[in-house]
Structures are given as structure tokens and as C-alpha cells.
Enzyme design. Sequence first.
Site, PDB file in Angstrom:
ATOM      1  N   ASP A  34       0.842  -1.207   0.000  1.00 56.31           N
ATOM      2  CA  ASP A  34       0.000   0.000   0.000  1.00 56.31           C
ATOM      3  C   ASP A  34       0.880   1.261   0.000  1.00 56.31           C
ATOM      4  O   ASP A  34       0.679   2.184  -0.816  1.00 56.31           O
ATOM      5  CB  ASP A  34      -0.885  -0.050   1.262  1.00 56.31           C
ATOM      6  CG  ASP A  34      -2.073   0.884   1.200  1.00 56.31           C
ATOM      7  OD1 ASP A  34      -2.245   1.571   0.183  1.00 56.31           O
ATOM      8  OD2 ASP A  34      -2.835   0.919   2.181  1.00 56.31           O
ATOM      9  N   GLY A 119       1.108 -10.120   4.421  1.00 56.45           N
ATOM     10  CA  GLY A 119       2.187  -9.351   5.051  1.00 56.45           C
ATOM     11  C   GLY A 119       1.796  -8.956   6.462  1.00 56.45           C
ATOM     12  O   GLY A 119       1.664  -9.818   7.340  1.00 56.45           O
TER      13      GLY A 119
HETATM   14  P1  ADP Z   1      -1.465  -6.840   4.094  1.00 52.35           P
HETATM   15  O1  ADP Z   1      -1.705  -5.769   5.118  1.00 52.35           O
HETATM   16  O2  ADP Z   1      -2.662  -7.102   3.212  1.00 52.35           O
HETATM   17  O3  ADP Z   1      -0.874  -8.067   4.682  1.00 52.35           O
HETATM   18  P2  ADP Z   1       1.167  -6.081   3.040  1.00 52.35           P
HETATM   19  O4  ADP Z   1       1.488  -4.975   2.100  1.00 52.35           O
HETATM   20  O5  ADP Z   1       1.772  -6.033   4.400  1.00 52.35           O
HETATM   21  O6  ADP Z   1      -0.426  -6.158   3.076  1.00 52.35           O
HETATM   22  O7  ADP Z   1       1.583  -7.459   2.396  1.00 52.35           O
HETATM   23  C1  ADP Z   1       0.914  -8.079   1.339  1.00 52.35           C
HETATM   24  C2  ADP Z   1       1.931  -8.694   0.408  1.00 52.35           C
HETATM   25  O8  ADP Z   1       2.506  -7.665  -0.392  1.00 52.35           O
HETATM   26  C3  ADP Z   1       3.091  -9.387   1.121  1.00 52.35           C
HETATM   27  O9  ADP Z   1       3.260 -10.671   0.557  1.00 52.35           O
HETATM   28  C4  ADP Z   1       4.287  -8.493   0.805  1.00 52.35           C
HETATM   29  O10 ADP Z   1       5.488  -9.270   0.669  1.00 52.35           O
HETATM   30  C5  ADP Z   1       3.876  -7.908  -0.516  1.00 52.35           C
HETATM   31  N1  ADP Z   1       4.522  -6.656  -0.943  1.00 52.35           N
HETATM   32  C6  ADP Z   1       5.114  -5.687  -0.216  1.00 52.35           C
HETATM   33  N2  ADP Z   1       5.567  -4.709  -1.017  1.00 52.35           N
HETATM   34  C7  ADP Z   1       5.267  -5.066  -2.294  1.00 52.35           C
HETATM   35  C8  ADP Z   1       5.478  -4.492  -3.590  1.00 52.35           C
HETATM   36  N3  ADP Z   1       6.098  -3.318  -3.753  1.00 52.35           N
HETATM   37  N4  ADP Z   1       5.021  -5.175  -4.673  1.00 52.35           N
HETATM   38  C9  ADP Z   1       4.381  -6.341  -4.548  1.00 52.35           C
HETATM   39  N5  ADP Z   1       4.131  -6.940  -3.366  1.00 52.35           N
HETATM   40  C10 ADP Z   1       4.576  -6.305  -2.247  1.00 52.35           C
END
Ligand code: ADP
Length: 166
Positions: A34, A119
Site C-alpha cells: 500500500d 504481510g
Molecule cells: P497486508 O496488510 O494485506 O498483509 P502487506 O502490504 O503487508 O499487506 O503485504 C501483502 C503482500 O505484499 C506481502 O506478501 C508483501 O510481501 C507484498 N509486498 C510488499 N511490497 C510489495 C510491492 N512493492 N510489490 C508487490 N508486493 C509487495
Amino acid sequence: MNNIEIIKGDITNILVDAIVNAANTSLLGGGGVDGAIHKAAGTELLKECKKFGHRNPGDAVITLGYNLPAKYIIHAIGPIWRSGNNDEVKILRNAYQNSLNLMIENNLESIAFPNISTGIYKFPKEKAAEIAIETIKEFLEKYNDKKIIFVCFDNENYKIYLNLLN
Ligand code: ADP
């Protein structure tokens, strides 16, 4: 299935009609993917997101992509994993399904998903991948001309997706 692709990398670099954001209920940005999406898209994105107000887990909304290569961003709200007894599976499925519904409503051909909820929200990765793949396969039975990309950022998810799809 050749209309499903798995990529290891950063979703903000992917050129598709829409990338999906793993958003939270405020839709105002956060950490993880995000934060990366808001940073890459620019501050106009936050202005558009403010119009939606608060949304519930499982919902998805669509905005422009601004400075991203992707034309649109679909902001899908996954569940926070607690014990597994709080409809987490159903809510994750809804987040994927509602994103796909927006893809159809907006006549989009290609979409890239991150691994929603795996994540900060701590959804078990293997289980989350099974739900994501199952929902996408069901969708492709009806819409077999659409292109779906799973973008895995971490090695663990990348391996899980490769295993489940091959
Ligand atoms: P949530 O709160 O839904 O768990 P997160 O962003 O913490 O969301 O994590 C969701 C997934 O996105 C995780 O598997 C993480 O490794 C991945 N992630 C983090 N940054 C990126 C990025 N720039 N592009 C793609 N995936 C990402």
C-alpha cells in the site's frame, strides 16, 4: 493455464490495465505494498481515495493509476488474520472476487495481484495462495481471454505460487 503468470518483483513496475493494492479500511495508504503504491502513484491518488470514505474488509474500489505504468489501481481490502474463525477465508475470497468484478465492469483485459493479507495482516501464505488461485481459476473458466498476473514480492510466496500452479 497460459493466461496466469507468476512474477517475482515490485507490483508498482508492472504494466497492466490495473494493479491491485492490498489496502486497509481507511483507503488512505499504509505500509507494505500500500505504501509503495501510494509513493509511486503520487499524491493525487490520496485525494481520489478520500472520496470513498471507510470501506469494509472484502470490498474493492477502483481509482486511476496516476504516475504508475498501470492505468488503474483496484484497492482491495483483505482480512486481518486472527484465528481463522472470523470469516478470514470468505473475506479474502471476496477481496479477490470483488477486484475481478471491477475488472469486468471496467472492461479491463489484464490485472496484477499482490499476495493480499500475507504481510502485515498475517494470513497464512499457503492458504492465502490456495484461495487466490482457486478464485482466479473459477473466474478464468468464464472469462478465458483475461490475463492475470500474481506478483510475489517475497521468496516464500513466489515458491508457494510456483508450486501450486505447476
Ligand atoms: P497486508 O496488510 O494485506 O498483509 P502487506 O502490504 O503487508 O499487506 O503485504 C501483502 C503482500 O505484499 C506481502 O506478501 C508483501 O510481501 C507484498 N509486498 C510488499 N511490497 C510489495 C510491492 N512493492 N510489490 C508487490 N508486493 C509487495
